[in-house]
Design a protein around this motif. Structure first.
Motif, PDB file in Angstrom:
ATOM      1  N   GLU A   1       0.970 -13.747 -41.003  1.00 49.18           N
ATOM      2  CA  GLU A   1       1.561 -13.575 -39.683  1.00 49.18           C
ATOM      3  C   GLU A   1       0.480 -13.397 -38.614  1.00 49.18           C
ATOM      4  OE1 GLU A   1       5.611 -12.671 -38.865  1.00 49.18           O
ATOM      5  OE2 GLU A   1       4.856 -14.577 -39.658  1.00 49.18           O
ATOM      6  N   ASP A   2      -0.614 -12.741 -38.987  1.00 49.13           N
ATOM      7  CA  ASP A   2      -1.669 -12.440 -38.021  1.00 49.13           C
ATOM      8  C   ASP A   2      -2.747 -13.515 -37.944  1.00 49.13           C
ATOM      9  OD1 ASP A   2      -0.436 -10.050 -37.406  1.00 49.13           O
ATOM     10  OD2 ASP A   2      -1.660  -8.865 -38.793  1.00 49.13           O
ATOM     11  N   ASN A   3      -2.743 -14.459 -38.882  1.00 45.94           N
ATOM     12  CA  ASN A   3      -3.799 -15.478 -38.938  1.00 45.94           C
ATOM     13  C   ASN A   3      -3.168 -16.864 -39.051  1.00 45.94           C
ATOM     14  OD1 ASN A   3      -6.569 -13.852 -39.430  1.00 45.94           O
ATOM     15  ND2 ASN A   3      -4.905 -12.823 -40.510  1.00 45.94           N
ATOM     16  N   LEU A   4      -2.870 -17.448 -37.923  1.00 47.66           N
ATOM     17  CA  LEU A   4      -2.136 -18.702 -37.888  1.00 47.66           C
ATOM     18  C   LEU A   4      -2.946 -19.893 -38.400  1.00 47.66           C
ATOM     19  CD1 LEU A   4      -0.265 -18.330 -34.465  1.00 47.66           C
ATOM     20  CD2 LEU A   4       0.501 -17.700 -36.771  1.00 47.66           C
ATOM     21  N   ASP A   5      -4.270 -19.740 -38.509  1.00 50.64           N
ATOM     22  CA  ASP A   5      -5.102 -20.830 -39.027  1.00 50.64           C
ATOM     23  C   ASP A   5      -5.182 -20.816 -40.550  1.00 50.64           C
ATOM     24  OD1 ASP A   5      -6.548 -18.481 -39.157  1.00 50.64           O
ATOM     25  OD2 ASP A   5      -8.451 -19.389 -38.550  1.00 50.64           O
ATOM     26  N   THR A   6      -4.530 -19.839 -41.171  1.00 45.10           N
ATOM     27  CA  THR A   6      -4.507 -19.728 -42.631  1.00 45.10           C
ATOM     28  C   THR A   6      -3.139 -20.146 -43.157  1.00 45.10           C
ATOM     29  OG1 THR A   6      -6.094 -17.906 -42.567  1.00 45.10           O
ATOM     30  CG2 THR A   6      -4.813 -18.165 -44.585  1.00 45.10           C
ATOM     31  N   VAL A   7      -3.120 -21.013 -44.157  1.00 45.01           N
ATOM     32  CA  VAL A   7      -1.857 -21.517 -44.698  1.00 45.01           C
ATOM     33  C   VAL A   7      -1.484 -20.847 -46.005  1.00 45.01           C
ATOM     34  CG1 VAL A   7      -2.878 -23.440 -46.007  1.00 45.01           C
ATOM     35  CG2 VAL A   7      -0.534 -23.634 -45.133  1.00 45.01           C
ATOM     36  N   ILE A   8      -2.484 -20.295 -46.707  1.00 44.77           N
ATOM     37  CA  ILE A   8      -2.228 -19.704 -48.021  1.00 44.77           C
ATOM     38  C   ILE A   8      -3.186 -18.545 -48.256  1.00 44.77           C
ATOM     39  CG2 ILE A   8      -3.799 -21.372 -49.127  1.00 44.77           C
ATOM     40  CD1 ILE A   8      -2.091 -21.196 -51.656  1.00 44.77           C
ATOM     41  N   CYS A   9      -2.693 -17.497 -48.903  1.00 43.43           N
ATOM     42  CA  CYS A   9      -3.579 -16.421 -49.354  1.00 43.43           C
ATOM     43  C   CYS A   9      -3.275 -16.146 -50.829  1.00 43.43           C
ATOM     44  CB  CYS A   9      -3.446 -15.176 -48.491  1.00 43.43           C
ATOM     45  SG  CYS A   9      -1.780 -14.537 -48.273  1.00 43.43           S
ATOM     46  N   TYR A  10      -4.264 -15.611 -51.523  1.00 44.00           N
ATOM     47  CA  TYR A  10      -4.180 -15.473 -52.975  1.00 44.00           C
ATOM     48  C   TYR A  10      -5.064 -14.313 -53.409  1.00 44.00           C
ATOM     49  CZ  TYR A  10      -8.003 -18.513 -51.673  1.00 44.00           C
ATOM     50  OH  TYR A  10      -9.079 -19.056 -51.009  1.00 44.00           O
ATOM     51  N   THR A  11      -4.891 -13.904 -54.652  1.00 45.00           N
ATOM     52  CA  THR A  11      -5.608 -12.747 -55.163  1.00 45.00           C
ATOM     53  C   THR A  11      -6.235 -13.069 -56.512  1.00 45.00           C
ATOM     54  OG1 THR A  11      -3.863 -11.717 -56.496  1.00 45.00           O
ATOM     55  CG2 THR A  11      -3.736 -11.413 -54.121  1.00 45.00           C
ATOM     56  N   ASP A  12      -6.761 -12.068 -57.146  1.00 42.21           N
ATOM     57  CA  ASP A  12      -7.337 -12.224 -58.485  1.00 42.21           C
ATOM     58  C   ASP A  12      -6.225 -12.139 -59.526  1.00 42.21           C
ATOM     59  OD1 ASP A  12      -9.213 -12.608 -60.437  1.00 42.21           O
ATOM     60  OD2 ASP A  12     -10.470 -10.907 -59.862  1.00 42.21           O
ATOM     61  N   SER A  13      -6.563 -12.507 -60.750  1.00 43.30           N
ATOM     62  CA  SER A  13      -5.598 -12.484 -61.848  1.00 43.30           C
ATOM     63  C   SER A  13      -6.283 -11.989 -63.113  1.00 43.30           C
ATOM     64  CB  SER A  13      -5.025 -13.883 -62.071  1.00 43.30           C
ATOM     65  OG  SER A  13      -4.205 -13.928 -63.221  1.00 43.30           O
ATOM     66  N   THR A  14      -5.515 -11.295 -63.957  1.00 45.31           N
ATOM     67  CA  THR A  14      -6.039 -10.797 -65.230  1.00 45.31           C
ATOM     68  C   THR A  14      -5.256 -11.422 -66.380  1.00 45.31           C
ATOM     69  OG1 THR A  14      -6.665  -8.673 -64.251  1.00 45.31           O
ATOM     70  CG2 THR A  14      -6.444  -8.762 -66.651  1.00 45.31           C
ATOM     71  N   PRO A  15      -5.904 -12.195 -67.255  1.00 43.12           N
ATOM     72  CA  PRO A  15      -5.202 -12.753 -68.416  1.00 43.12           C
ATOM     73  C   PRO A  15      -5.000 -11.698 -69.504  1.00 43.12           C
ATOM     74  CG  PRO A  15      -7.492 -13.426 -68.451  1.00 43.12           C
ATOM     75  CD  PRO A  15      -7.296 -12.642 -67.174  1.00 43.12           C
ATOM     76  N   PHE A  16      -3.855 -11.764 -70.163  1.00 47.12           N
ATOM     77  CA  PHE A  16      -3.602 -10.815 -71.239  1.00 47.12           C
ATOM     78  C   PHE A  16      -2.744 -11.473 -72.305  1.00 47.12           C
ATOM     79  CE2 PHE A  16       0.300 -10.579 -68.964  1.00 47.12           C
ATOM     80  CZ  PHE A  16       1.263 -10.095 -69.831  1.00 47.12           C
ATOM     81  N   ALA A  17      -2.781 -10.923 -73.489  1.00 45.69           N
ATOM     82  CA  ALA A  17      -1.979 -11.405 -74.617  1.00 45.69           C
ATOM     83  C   ALA A  17      -1.660 -10.226 -75.520  1.00 45.69           C
ATOM     84  CB  ALA A  17      -2.725 -12.491 -75.396  1.00 45.69           C
ATOM     85  N   ASP A  18      -0.405 -10.138 -75.934  1.00 44.38           N
ATOM     86  CA  ASP A  18       0.036  -9.062 -76.833  1.00 44.38           C
ATOM     87  C   ASP A  18      -0.314  -7.681 -76.280  1.00 44.38           C
ATOM     88  OD1 ASP A  18       0.983 -10.956 -78.688  1.00 44.38           O
ATOM     89  OD2 ASP A  18      -1.036 -11.173 -79.530  1.00 44.38           O
ATOM     90  N   GLY A  19      -0.181  -7.530 -74.970  1.00 36.69           N
ATOM     91  CA  GLY A  19      -0.381  -6.234 -74.343  1.00 36.69           C
ATOM     92  C   GLY A  19      -1.819  -5.843 -74.084  1.00 36.69           C
ATOM     93  N   ALA A  20      -2.770  -6.728 -74.382  1.00 35.04           N
ATOM     94  CA  ALA A  20      -4.184  -6.406 -74.193  1.00 35.04           C
ATOM     95  C   ALA A  20      -4.853  -7.456 -73.316  1.00 35.04           C
ATOM     96  CB  ALA A  20      -4.898  -6.317 -75.531  1.00 35.04           C
ATOM     97  N   VAL A  21      -5.827  -7.015 -72.529  1.00 36.59           N
ATOM     98  CA  VAL A  21      -6.580  -7.937 -71.674  1.00 36.59           C
ATOM     99  C   VAL A  21      -7.382  -8.902 -72.540  1.00 36.59           C
ATOM    100  CG1 VAL A  21      -8.435  -8.105 -69.966  1.00 36.59           C
ATOM    101  CG2 VAL A  21      -6.712  -6.302 -69.767  1.00 36.59           C
ATOM    102  N   VAL A  22      -7.383 -10.171 -72.144  1.00 34.38           N
ATOM    103  CA  VAL A  22      -8.101 -11.214 -72.881  1.00 34.38           C
ATOM    104  C   VAL A  22      -9.368 -11.578 -72.111  1.00 34.38           C
ATOM    105  CG1 VAL A  22      -7.985 -13.582 -73.745  1.00 34.38           C
ATOM    106  CG2 VAL A  22      -5.960 -12.124 -73.835  1.00 34.38           C
ATOM    107  N   ASP A  23     -10.458 -11.738 -72.822  1.00 32.02           N
ATOM    108  CA  ASP A  23     -11.737 -12.076 -72.189  1.00 32.02           C
ATOM    109  C   ASP A  23     -11.802 -13.580 -71.952  1.00 32.02           C
ATOM    110  OD1 ASP A  23     -14.263 -12.017 -71.160  1.00 32.02           O
ATOM    111  OD2 ASP A  23     -15.280 -11.815 -73.088  1.00 32.02           O
ATOM    112  N   MET A  24     -11.061 -14.027 -70.956  1.00 31.73           N
ATOM    113  CA  MET A  24     -11.024 -15.438 -70.580  1.00 31.73           C
ATOM    114  C   MET A  24     -11.037 -15.533 -69.061  1.00 31.73           C
ATOM    115  SD  MET A  24      -8.033 -16.788 -73.178  1.00 31.73           S
ATOM    116  CE  MET A  24      -8.284 -18.531 -72.816  1.00 31.73           C
ATOM    117  N   ASP A  25     -11.581 -16.622 -68.551  1.00 32.08           N
ATOM    118  CA  ASP A  25     -11.589 -16.850 -67.109  1.00 32.08           C
ATOM    119  C   ASP A  25     -11.099 -18.268 -66.859  1.00 32.08           C
ATOM    120  OD1 ASP A  25     -11.964 -17.061 -64.420  1.00 32.08           O
ATOM    121  OD2 ASP A  25     -14.088 -16.528 -64.422  1.00 32.08           O
TER     122      ASP A  25
END
Length: 295
Positions: A122-146
């Protein structure tokens, strides 16, 4: 909802979720949406592609509890198998000015995610998309993958080249249509980011808690072999090159032709495995044409 301001029938944000046989996961996704604390109305457009494991029943239970928020689209037959894409149905149904996207096997943990992302757009009309980081996990535990999602701001030109962005973290302006080339794309996120680049740049918001990406055997990308991924890239770049060729945007057309050549050719010549398994483009286009004519 007591904190919402404005017309409840006019949501500012449409949370779009696609599911297919996500019975074991979809409650995490829905709870992550429903816990969002916002000052504005939002809706949840959840498209289920004819699940056979009970996913639809869970969605219906949530719809009964939150009928003014959850708006499902249930397919009676699987549309992905005939060359259609869920966004052909979910995006036209989205009433929001912005779309926040998350698949049914992933989920959010930051209850202010949508509020913060929408406020930035709303405050930055020159921006069309914003995004964040993500954490992969499997079976309830963090996975060492990128999986290589962007952790920096992106220019409009960089967006048009279809960079890697963590799909489950995005919020973007509701400006996309459904071009015919969409039927050919296997990595639909790359095609989305590329088309969004026409409207502005991308912003990485590091202050939002990473969303959780589930690695499991049913995941389209995480469960695919190297050959299968190459095939999906090949088909996606073919469609993107065709899209920009049709629009007369030669620089982007040439860029994706170059990406296509990199996937097709190796030091030993053309990849016969890739060609053998490539879905015929002409047949997919015929299917999409029939689909469009019936709308």
């Amino acid at each position: 909802m007591r904190e919402w301001e404005g017309d409840l029938e006019m949501p500012l944000v449409s949370i779009v979720c696609h599911t297919y046989n996500h019975k074991e996961f979809v409650e995490n996704a829905l709870n992550g949406f429903l816990m969002q604390e916002t000052t504005f109305p939002f809706e949840i457009i959840i498209h289920d592609d004819a699940s056979i494991d009970g996913t639809q029943e869970i969605i219906k239970q949530y719809q009964e509890r939150y009928p003014s928020i959850i708006k499902p689209i249930f397919q009676e037959a699987n549309i992905f198998r005939i060359g259609h894409r869920p966004t052909m149905y979910s995006f036209p149904a989205a009433n929001g000015k912005y779309i926040a996207f998350c698949e049914g096997d992933d989920y959010w943990i930051d209850r202010y995610k949508v509020q913060k992302q929408t406020a930035f757009l709303e405050d930055n009309l020159d921006t069309v998309i914003c995004y964040t980081d993500s954490t992969p996990f499997a079976d309830g535990a963090v996975v060492d993958m990128d999986f290589g999602g962007a952790r920096r701001d992106l220019s409009a030109t960089e967006l048009q080249k279809g960079p890697a962005i963590y799909t489950l973290t995005v919020c973007f302006r509701n400006v996309l249509d459904n071009p015919p080339e969409l039927a050919l794309v296997r990595y639909g996120d790359k095609f989305m980011w590329s088309r969004l680049g026409k409207y502005g740049k991308g912003k990485f918001l590091a202050e939002i808690q990473p969303s959780l990406y589930r690695v499991h055997s049913g995941g389209v990308h995480s469960s695919s072999s190297a050959v299968e991924k190459n095939m999906m890239y090949f088909q996606t770049y073919t469609a993107m090159a065709a899209y920009y060729k049709r629009l007369g945007e030669d620089e982007l057309y040439q860029y994706f032709v170059g990406k296509l050549k990199n996937k097709v050719y190796s030091s030993d010549g053309i990849s016969q495995k890739l060609i053998k398994f490539l879905v015929p483009i002409s047949e997919l286009l015929r299917k999409l044409k029939r689909f469009l004519l019936n709308q």
